[in-house]
Design an enzyme around this catalytic site. Structure first.
Site, PDB file in Angstrom:
ATOM      1  N   ASP A 622       0.908  -0.745  -0.355  1.00  0.00           N
ATOM      2  CA  ASP A 622       0.020  -0.086  -0.251  1.00  0.00           C
ATOM      3  C   ASP A 622       0.925   1.429   0.175  1.00  0.00           C
ATOM      4  OD1 ASP A 622      -2.333   1.318   0.131  1.00  0.00           O
ATOM      5  OD2 ASP A 622      -2.471   1.217   2.236  1.00  0.00           O
ATOM      6  N   ASP A1040      -7.229  -2.464   4.005  1.00  0.00           N
ATOM      7  CA  ASP A1040      -5.838  -3.715   3.113  1.00  0.00           C
ATOM      8  C   ASP A1040      -7.009  -5.339   3.693  1.00  0.00           C
ATOM      9  OD1 ASP A1040      -5.296  -2.146   1.782  1.00  0.00           O
ATOM     10  OD2 ASP A1040      -3.278  -1.617   3.593  1.00  0.00           O
TER      11      ASP A1040
END
Length: 1380
Positions: A622, A1040
């Site tokens: 990320d 996530d």
């Protein structure tokens, strides 16, 4: 008979049910009236519901029937993915040209289009098979097969008799082979008549669950949802009384891993009711009425208590489970054999060690289960509105439909899953996401209630903002506005109506917390190839032992050995070859690795993932909060200039905005108001909390934020101008902001209607009240608010979001002429840009503001300007990215940010080389929802360069300009070195509509995936796994979670010690933990291999020694066995795994294949060397002049002889030298000398063995049963041991790798010849892996493929046809993309 009622009791009936409690109780079935469907037998383990302890299917969602016969697909089947079954990277490192700049992509939520291959589950037809049922557990992507059985009494008695006559052997076989057992004692039958159900998961694991029956007598729609009651027209179920009456008289059910399945007579299947939803939950008014006593009793029977209570096994059950394991049974067999052979000391020592091991394991397991139970079990007192009264009850009594007070001071943690009806909450969901950023919850709407679908595996974002998850902590809860709909006796007594209310929708293990607990209790079984191969190798050792058994038996018969002694000695070979401690030894390296990770503040909740971490070849990151800093600093704001029609100068502070020129001021002030109101910031005890980006933006304004103490700030403002005299309208202002030092409104004045002073006082009063907030939605990529400027007419709409979407909702004439140019500049330089817009609505009043739809206010907006944020890299990001790149680990960025910003950050941190060409896609026609859309791939640095939309290689129609030859040289090998930066929309289209070959190329060449939703990230990980990558994912855990769980190795950056969001949790907020996990994973994997090979060699060396001694019916002595096993082997096996990981990552990755050429060459070679030296010594000693042949005595053990002494002394050194040889150091572990305990213990044992060889004392010779040998020959044995060590070390380091490479080349040539014979290159189907060869002009951009490439595709297709999971499609695609 109980009178039929609706699935949710009528409000009037529920509110007055307490007046008829006695009668209603008489109608209710007794909660204790539970009976077995028939008398059932007691099974093996003493546990009432399991034939096998290790059954691991995970959490399930509704029981939808699907077919188990899914056609194999290259890109599909997450369950086919095997990250470890890949070729040895050390052997194929020259062939595998990995690109360290390649990236991974995330996948969006599924729009209409091509069905998602990864989750494809065909429907299963049960019409002709009532005995079997297939249930698809959506959340864990698992299929279960239910098979109904009915016991055969006669066979049960036969089984019991056989168990008794066989002294328990049949019992053990039935326990270890449950399918055989159940097939013998029962027969398949229809589910309606079944006494038990055998549950089989995808991994072949079985569990038998007994069916219980209890009287229910309620309506069937209070148990099953409407879609579960849909009966096929072909089904003949007229005999079921339920079909005609709608009453479920007897409820037949079973619980499987804390999931309840109830028999549905309408469709004659067992179904889950965990996703049941009351049809009356359609309006907030209906929900606020709560339920009555009768309804509560019904739902308690159906859903059980609201408890996540992990049942602890008793000590007896744990003991039986541990002792009856095949390895412990084998140890019991071995000890009995040793006692029979008069090895009393050795057998007694092994018995003590085994007992200590069992007790230790039992105590540790008991502690773990107790800790898990304490962590999961939670009860508290809850204030509930039931039967028209408020009362306190235990949280375990909550059922779906109960209304409870969230503002109760005693409630600190939500005890169930619920939806917020009134008031507002701020909660900490770190238990779910791993991120401790508080989350705001707002009351649910009627529309959200009607659209609430509890059958979905994940709560959608639109509902999550109203959803209160079980186990999450309450940071703040405030009541809502007063209403008069639920006036109660308690209210009359002074209990205020101002309560925050929530309604229970899921309880117990059906909650989100229950799902997570179940996933920890029943993880998916580890399918790591190393473990599979190790047990196969144990089987090979067992075959060797059987061969030795037969040969020894023949030899003993020839020598006339007594039958009893012959059988005992022959069976003893089996106990030697198969070491019972082998499985425990292989886990030592993992245990040390976990301990070292913990010291680095990296916590692991899934030990099996440690070894898998050593095989990672693709790492996804990320961006925000992972590669870059969490807090974004506001660089400045930039507004449009009405005079020039372009952007004006950038303002770096609020003071500069207020002093802006007149041509900018008309947009600067609305932009300032947007920054102060359009956010999710809340005030808690004087501190501001919320999203980090929103916090930075609001802090930049320096304004003051206030919230009412009751959860709402109420203000009544006259609306005479807007409503044309229709009267005053009331409303709610939940949050108020004002500039620093600004004077606050006097609400009394406002309520009194002093409108006359508005004009004069408006300059002194500046307060903005947030009337309504449309929160950020990832699919829309924006949020908006309705704001009331107090003492001003009408209301204003402020919107902020991604610049790309703002162009669609803003009027074109309000956009600056250089909009795209400025946006491109900022994003190219790594800044994050947020766009703001507004719209004035002078006729909007409070009532209409609460009813207006989002799409009505987010249209025809006036663009205000950009807010530019600095997105700084973390200091450790660039070095870690470089380290992973040097290790040839592909790195991918997954982010929700702008694609150009992502590219800039990637180049800054080194994830993309600055010299590489980057291409981004755009839709030429159509969009992500249109199948026939056209996509163009443009070079971000040179718009003349593009990619072929099918092959994703630089287009061949880009002609060379002779004048620009020196400036643009045509080096195809350089121009083909490009990467892709894919946007979420294009990724969605590629997954849904693009050819699989193009999708594969995009997955391989994609380096950046921008504007990706959380679901898209999850989907990307699965697609990367499907083409052969072993994928790791590192994120902050907030958005996530799906990707972290789907990845082979998920690492969450969180302050929590352990987060259920990922197998690994790191307290450090940088990606340095990724390197540490990979290093420790590689070290643990190599250690496991070393320990396995060492234990295998230990067994073979001892087997060889005993086999030579069996030639004349001799054997090793009691204390000789003890010395070898306890003094030599045990300490070495423990400490050899303590070697730490090598500090540098090597481009090579350790193999996970135990049957690879390198491993087998080493193992077989060392076996031959050790056996050869023992054979040589056996022959040499028998030719010595002082040698006397042993005399066989059938009454003695015949231990003392020259052969025994010589072979025992040499083998002592062999056990030590193979430990040294197999202690692998660089490139995966530090050198052996750094492992001080190992070095000290090994040196001490070598010295002790040397003393035993050269200077044995009479006492030592007597205990060890050694015969006297001349000193010269003892020295010869020592020299022979030294030569043995040198030869073993030389071969392991130099010879065996060369031999393994040579064997690999010969096998490759043979395989190519074989394939060429049956599949000539000209006839190879080039579409075997859906990678078509395009007929294009030769030269740059052509897609010509060599015969070798076609041959390799044929090899892949052959492997696919054999259902081998080791096919690495990404390697084939790499070869295709790199072909000139």
């Amino acid at each position: 008979m109980k009178t039929p009622t609706s699935s949710s009791s009528n409000a009037n009936n529920d509110n007055h049910s307490h007046n008829n409690s006695h009668s209603s109780l008489n109608k209710e079935p007794s909660m204790s009236s539970v009976r077995r469907s028939s008398q059932l037998p007691l099974l093996h383990s003493g546990e009432p519901s399991s034939l096998q302890e290790h059954n691991d299917p995970d959490y399930s969602s509704p029981s939808l029937p699907f077919s188990p016969f899914s056609p194999p697909s290259i890109l599909s089947s997450r369950f086919i993915h095997d990250p470890e079954s890949e070729p040895d990277d050390e052997e194929e490192i020259d062939e595998e040209e990995e690109d360290s700049d390649r990236t991974e992509n995330d996948m969006p939520s599924k729009p209409p289009g091509r069905p998602k291959v990864l989750n494809k589950r065909p429907t299963y037809d049960h019409k002709h098979d009532r005995c079997k049922q297939v249930v698809y557990l959506e959340e864990e992507d698992i299929e279960l097969v239910f098979i109904g059985y009915r016991y055969i009494t006669s066979r049960l008695y036969i089984y019991y008799l056989a168990c008794f006559l066989s002294a328990g052997i049949i019992f053990l076989l039935g326990r270890w082979l449950p399918q055989r057992f159940i097939s013998f004692v029962a027969r398949e039958c229809e589910m309606s008549k079944a006494e038990c159900v055998v549950v089989k998961n995808e991994w072949g694991q079985l569990a038998t669950e007994f069916i219980f029956t209890k009287y229910y007598g309620g309506p069937i729609d209070s148990v099953f949802s409407p879609d579960q009651l849909e009966k096929s027209q072909d089904d003949d179920a007229s005999f079921e009384d339920t079909v005609t009456t709608g009453i479920l008289h007897d409820m037949r059910y079973f619980d499987y891993q804390y999931i309840r399945f109830i028999y549905n007579p309408m469709v004659q299947q067992f179904m889950q009711n965990s996703k049941w939803k009351d049809p009356d939950w359609s309006t907030i008014g209906n929900c606020e009425r709560g339920i009555g006593r009768e309804t509560h009793q019904e739902r308690t029977m159906v859903f059980g208590q609201n408890l996540i209570d992990v049942q602890e096994k008793t000590v007896g059950q744990l003991l039986v489970q541990e002792v009856l394991h095949p390895f412990y049974i084998f140890q019991v067999f071995s000890m009995a054999l040793w006692f029979a052979d008069d090895y009393y000391y050795y057998a007694a020592c092994i018995f003590v060690i085994s007992t200590v091991s069992v007790v230790t394991e039992l105590v540790e397991t008991k502690k773990t289960m107790h800790r898990m139970r304490n962590m999961s079990r939670f009860t508290c007192n809850t204030k509930v509105f039931r039967s028209g009264r408020w009362r306190y009850i235990g949280s375990e009594e909550l059922v779906p439909g109960d209304v409870f007070e969230v503002t109760d001071s005693g409630l600190t943690v939500f005890p169930c899953d619920a939806v917020l009806l009134t008031g507002d909450c701020i909660v900490n969901e770190s238990m779910l996401t791993g991120e401790s950023v508080p989350v705001s919850k707002i009351p649910v709407t009627d529309r959200a209630l009607q659209q609430m679908d509890l059958s979905l595996s994940n709560i959608p974002a639109e509902l999550a903002r109203h959803f209160l998850f079980s186990g999450t902590k309450i940071v703040r809860a405030r009541p809502g506005s007063p209403k008069s709909t639920t006036t109660t006796q308690d209210d009359a007594e002074g209990d205020s109506q101002l309560k925050g209310l929530a309604m229970v929708v899921r309880v117990g293990f059906n909650t989100t917390k229950g799902t997570l607990i179940r996933s920890m209790l029943f993880p998916k079984p580890n399918d790591f190839q190393f473990y599979r191969d190790s047990f196969r190798f144990i089987g090979i050792l067992a075959i060797i032992a059987c061969c030795g058994f037969l040969i020894s038996t023949i030899n003993f018969v020839r020598m006339g050995v007594p039958f009893k002694s012959m059988i005992v000695k022959a069976l003893d070979l089996i106990t030697i070859v198969v070491p019972p401690a082998l499985p425990a030894t292989m886990s030592i390296g993992t245990s040390f690795a976990i301990a070292r990770l913990k010291r680095s503040d990296i916590f692991c909740i899934s030990p099996t993932r440690v070894n898998i971490g050593g095989k990672i070849n693709c790492m996804c990151f990320d961006k925000t909060g992972t590669l870059t800093e969490d807090g974004l600093d506001v660089l400045g704001v930039q507004c449009g200039d009405s005079e020039t029609g372009k952007f004006g100068e950038m303002f770096n502070s609020v003071d500069e905005m207020q002093k802006a020129p007149k041509t900018l001021l008309e947009q600067c002030m609305p932009l300032l108001f947007a920054m102060t109101t359009c956010h999710s910031v809340k005030s808690l005890n004087g501190d501001l909390i919320g999203d980090p980006l929103d916090l930075k933006m609001f802090e930049f304004t320096q304004w003051i934020l206030e919230e009412g103490g009751l959860g709402a700030r109420t203000a009544t403002v006259t609306e005479t101008v807007q409503s044309n005299g229709k009267g005053a309208m009331g409303g709610i202002v939940s949050t108020v902001v004002r500039p620093p030092g600004g004077k606050q409104f006097d609400l009394d004045d406002v309520i009194a209607g002093h409108v006359a002073h508005e004009t004069n006082e408006s300059a002194n009063f500046l307060e903005l009240g947030i009337i309504r907030c449309f929160e950020f939605v990832s699919t829309l990529r924006r949020m908006s608010v309705i704001v009331k400027r107090l003492h001003s007419p009408g209301m204003d709409i402020y919107v902020k979001g991604a610049p790309e979407v703002m162009t669609d909702i803003c009027s074109k004439d309000s956009l600056p002429l250089d909009y795209q140019e400025k946006l491109s500049y900022y994003t190219h330089h790594g800044y994050r840009v947020i766009a703001c817009a507004y719209k004035a609505m002078p006729t909007l009043n409070f009532v209409r503001a609460q009813r207006v739809k989002r799409d009505q206010i987010e249209s025809d907006l006036t663009f205000l300007g950009f807010i530019v944020f600095e997105n700084k890299l973390k200091p450790t990001t660039a070095p870690i990215v470089a380290t992973l790149g040097n290790a040839r680990i592909r790195q991918v960025m997954c982010t929700g940010d702008n694609v150009l910003t992502a590219i800039s950050v990637s180049r800054e941190c080194g994830l993309i080389n600055k010299t590489r060409e980057v291409y981004i896609p755009r839709f030429v026609s159509g969009d992500s929802m249109t199948e026939n859309s056209e996509i163009a791939w443009d070079n971000i640095d040179d718009d003349r360069m593009s990619l072929d939309p099918l092959t994703l290689k630089p287009s061949s129609n880009w002609t060379e300009d002779s004048n620009n030859g020196p400036e643009f040289p045509r080096y195809s090998h350089l121009m083909n070195d490009h990467v892709l930066a894919v946007t979420g929309e294009v990724f969605r289209w590629m997954v849904d509509y693009a050819p699989a070959s193009t999708l594969n190329r995009m997955l391989v060449k994609g380096q950046i995936f921008a504007r990706m939703s959380p679901d898209e990230k999850h989907e990307l990980v699965e697609h990367l796994q499907a083409i052969g990558y072993c994928v790791g994912f590192c994120g902050d855990g907030a958005n996530d979670c799906g990707a972290l769980k789907a990845a082979d190795v998920g690492i969450s950056l969180s302050e929590a010690e352990a987060s259920v969001a990922a197998p690994f949790t790191s307290r450090s907020n940088d990606i340095g933990c990724v390197v540490k996990v990979i290093q420790e994973g590689r070290a643990a994997l190599v250690t496991s291999f070393s320990c396995f090979k060492y234990m295998a060699l230990y067994s073979i060396i001892q087997f060889t020694t005993v086999s030579f001694l069996y030639a004349f019916a001799s054997n090793l002595g009691d204390f000789q066995f003890l010395y070898i096993d306890l003094i030599l082997i045990l300490p070495i096996a423990v400490v050899m795994g303590r070697t730490e990981a090598y500090p540098l990552l090597n481009p090579k990755r350790p193999t996970a294949n135990l049957v690879s050429k390198k491993v087998l060459t080493s193992l077989i070679g060392q076996i031959m060397i050790q056996s050869l030296f023992q054979a040589a010594l056996f022959v040499i000693i028998r030719h010595q002049p002082w040698y006397t042949p042993p005399v066989y005595d059938s009454e003695e053990k015949n231990i003392e002889c020259f052969e025994n002494t010589a072979l025992f002394l040499l083998s002592c050194f062999q056990y030590l030298l193979v430990a040294i040889v197999f202690s692998v150091g660089p490139p995966f572990r530090k050198p052996m000398v750094t492992n001080r305990p190992f070095v000290i213990i090994t040196a001490g044992l070598v010295l002790l063995s040397a003393i035993m060889v050269l200077f044995p004392t009479p006492w030592l010779s007597e205990v060890m049963e050694l015969v006297k040998i001349p000193f010269s020959f003892r020295a010869f044995i020592l020299v022979m041991a030294g030569v043995n060590f040198a030869l073993s070390l030389f071969c392991e380091s130099f010879m065996f790798p060369i031999i393994a490479c040579w064997i690999g080349e010969r096998l490759s040539e043979w395989q190519q010849k074989k394939l060429s014979r049956y599949h000539p290159p000209s006839t190879v189907d080039s579409t075997a892996v859906d990678i078509p060869q395009q007929q294009q002009p030769q030269g740059y951009g052509s897609y010509a493929v060599t015969d070798q490439g076609a041959l390799r595709r044929a090899m892949v297709q052959s492997a696919v046809n054999k259902k081998k999971a080791s096919v690495k499609i990404y390697k084939i695609v790499e070869d295709e993309m790199n072909a000139l």
